[in-house]
Design a protein around this motif. Structure first.
Motif, PDB file in Angstrom:
ATOM      1  N   UNK A 257       0.802  -1.220   0.000  1.00 37.01           N
ATOM      2  CA  UNK A 257       0.000   0.000   0.000  1.00 37.01           C
ATOM      3  C   UNK A 257       0.835   1.269   0.000  1.00 37.01           C
ATOM      4  N   UNK A 258       1.885   1.330   0.813  1.00 32.44           N
ATOM      5  CA  UNK A 258       2.589   2.599   0.994  1.00 32.44           C
ATOM      6  C   UNK A 258       3.204   3.154  -0.296  1.00 32.44           C
ATOM      7  N   UNK A 264       0.606   8.401  -5.022  1.00 34.61           N
ATOM      8  CA  UNK A 264      -0.669   9.064  -5.329  1.00 34.61           C
ATOM      9  C   UNK A 264      -0.736  10.463  -4.729  1.00 34.61           C
ATOM     10  N   UNK A 265      -0.008  10.672  -3.614  1.00 37.77           N
ATOM     11  CA  UNK A 265      -0.009  11.991  -2.964  1.00 37.77           C
ATOM     12  C   UNK A 265       1.220  12.823  -3.344  1.00 37.77           C
ATOM     13  N   UNK A 266       1.868  12.454  -4.461  1.00 33.09           N
ATOM     14  CA  UNK A 266       2.861  13.338  -5.049  1.00 33.09           C
ATOM     15  C   UNK A 266       4.312  13.047  -4.749  1.00 33.09           C
ATOM     16  N   UNK A 267       4.627  12.006  -3.971  1.00 31.43           N
ATOM     17  CA  UNK A 267       6.022  11.726  -3.671  1.00 31.43           C
ATOM     18  C   UNK A 267       6.672  10.957  -4.811  1.00 31.43           C
ATOM     19  N   UNK A 268       7.978  11.201  -5.014  1.00 31.85           N
ATOM     20  CA  UNK A 268       8.729  10.477  -6.026  1.00 31.85           C
ATOM     21  C   UNK A 268       9.330   9.194  -5.467  1.00 31.85           C
ATOM     22  N   UNK A 269      10.019   8.446  -6.336  1.00 34.18           N
ATOM     23  CA  UNK A 269      10.585   7.156  -5.940  1.00 34.18           C
ATOM     24  C   UNK A 269      11.633   7.286  -4.845  1.00 34.18           C
ATOM     25  N   UNK A 328       4.777   9.968   6.014  1.00 31.46           N
ATOM     26  CA  UNK A 328       5.536   8.751   5.768  1.00 31.46           C
ATOM     27  C   UNK A 328       6.660   8.546   6.757  1.00 31.46           C
ATOM     28  N   UNK A 329       7.384   9.619   7.065  1.00 30.97           N
ATOM     29  CA  UNK A 329       8.525   9.494   7.975  1.00 30.97           C
ATOM     30  C   UNK A 329       8.056   9.180   9.392  1.00 30.97           C
TER      31      UNK A 329
END
Length: 418
Positions: A257-258, A264-269, A328-329
């Motif tokens: 999921x993460x 989906x909320x705009x973070x890159x790889x 996330x952090x």
């Protein structure tokens, strides 16, 4: 006075971490390779499913985790029985031989079915190699340092997993999702197999502990009697098994999921790799002090508190999702620390309640239930995400984790001396 059993060539056998530091250290490095191999998938594989193979169903994307979890769980169960017929070193080497194709298939698979098949091999590899490294470390140190031994073993594996997840995120940003990030797995396979051929078997250490341990009443139970005893007849072992299942349900759920939620909320790889790497890094390194603490304050306080901390981590994910990197952090920190409390304490608790004559089967049963959690987490996540969205899976994980912690508080009893 510690009893000593002579090995062949008059090499003395003693139980203890200091007495077996070289072999223990070799097994630590082996488990770093074990963890690194599965870490190849933590950041990129869900995105490979959705972006490279254009899978539109979240359940289909998470199918590789289901294949991995079911296979690893069944292999864990079989690993205990295999130790009755083969030496631990033989099982360890066999696990590495079966893992050789994995990084190559992940790098160049022409269809998603190949990825799923590679995860069947990966599950067998992980079940055999990780089971043997933890069993062999417990064999070496004896009963007084089990918490520390399991903490060091799990720390090595999950710290390597986290570092690999972090590195693959940056490699994927620079070179694409495949094949470069997956090919670092070749290093893990070569190192793990090579060191497994060098490390000595621990059969003599098991024999020494058996000689020092009170004999059980009657014959040692077989696999299926031990499975029943560990799964539901013994309250403490039942409590540990359900907590292990839910703990890895969390990991299976976040594994799938993460990466999707945060992209989906705009973070890159690279940012997703940071989140996915931080969680197991804290989980890994945190087990060194928590494993030691489990030997001092007992197993139950760490198990219950750790599950509740993980539940808080899921709540935090949604509460801060408008700021996705921060969400996330913070969630990775709470999930990592909570899991670090739980992991070595659960393995040590199972070891406490199992006689060394059937301990390998008890640990295999516990690890079966724990790792079936990967498949359960991916299945729950896939069904809920397809029906209600990714956020619903996070809510479900929080509720299940809190309930599991409270159930562990009721069921698990401390063994005398712990």
């Amino acid at each position: 006075m510690t009893a000593v059993v002579p090995e062949q060539h008059a090499r003395p056998v003693r139980l203890g971490l200091r007495e077996n530091r070289l072999q223990f250290a070799l097994l630590v490095v082996v488990n770093m390779a074990v963890g690194g191999l599965v870490g190849l998938e933590r950041t990129t594989m869900p995105l490979i499913g959705s972006e490279t193979f254009h899978l539109t169903s979240d359940l289909a994307v998470f199918s590789f985790i289901i294949a991995f979890g079911v296979t690893k769980a069944l292999t864990n169960l079989a690993a205990g029985a295999l130790t009755a017929r083969f030496r631990r070193k033989q099982v360890l080497v066999a696990g590495w031989l079966l893992g050789i194709p994995v990084p190559f298939v992940l790098a160049w698979a022409p269809a998603w079915g190949w990825i799923v098949a590679a995860n069947v091999l990966l599950g067998i590899n992980q079940g055999l190699t990780w089971s043997m490294t933890v069993n062999m470390k417990i064999d070496l140190v004896g009963p007084s340092r089990r918490g520390l031994a399991t903490g060091l073993n799990e720390a090595a594996g999950y710290a390597s997993l986290g570092a690999t997840a972090l590195v693959t995120g940056y490699l994927a940003t620079a070179y694409g999702l495949r094949p470069t990030p997956e090919l670092i797995g070749v290093v893990f396979v070569v190192a793990g197999l090579g060191l497994s051929l060098v490390v000595r078997d621990t059969a003599a250490h098991v024999a020494l502990e058996l000689a020092q341990h009170p004999k059980p009443v009657g014959d040692a139970p077989g696999l299926w009697r031990t499975f029943a005893h560990t799964s539901w007849r013994d309250r403490s072992l039942r409590g540990a098994s359900q907590a292990g299942l839910v703990n890895n349900l969390n990991d299976g759920l976040t594994w799938g999921v993460f990466p999707l939620l945060f992209t989906d909320h705009g973070l890159g790889l690279a940012a997703v790799g940071l989140i996915k790497g931080l969680y197991p890094l804290l989980w890994g390194f945190g087990q060194i002090p928590t494993g030691h603490l489990a030997d001092r304050v007992g197993r139950k306080p760490l198990i219950v508190t750790g599950m509740l901390v993980q539940a808080t981590g899921f709540v935090t994910t949604l509460a801060l999702l408008d700021r996705p990197l921060l969400a996330g952090i913070v969630s990775a920190v709470l999930l990592g620390l909570g899991t670090a409390m739980v992991y070595p304490a659960l393995i040590a608790s199972v070891s406490d309640h199992a006689h060394p004559g059937w301990r390998a089967n008890a640990l295999g049963t516990y690890r079966f239930w724990r790792d079936i959690g990967y498949a359960a987490g991916a299945l729950v996540a896939g069904v809920l995400a397809d029906a209600l969205g990714l956020n619903a899976t996070v809510v479900a994980a929080a509720v299940l984790t809190a309930a599991s912690g409270l159930l562990a508080a009721r069921l698990i009893k401390e063994k005398a001396g712990h």
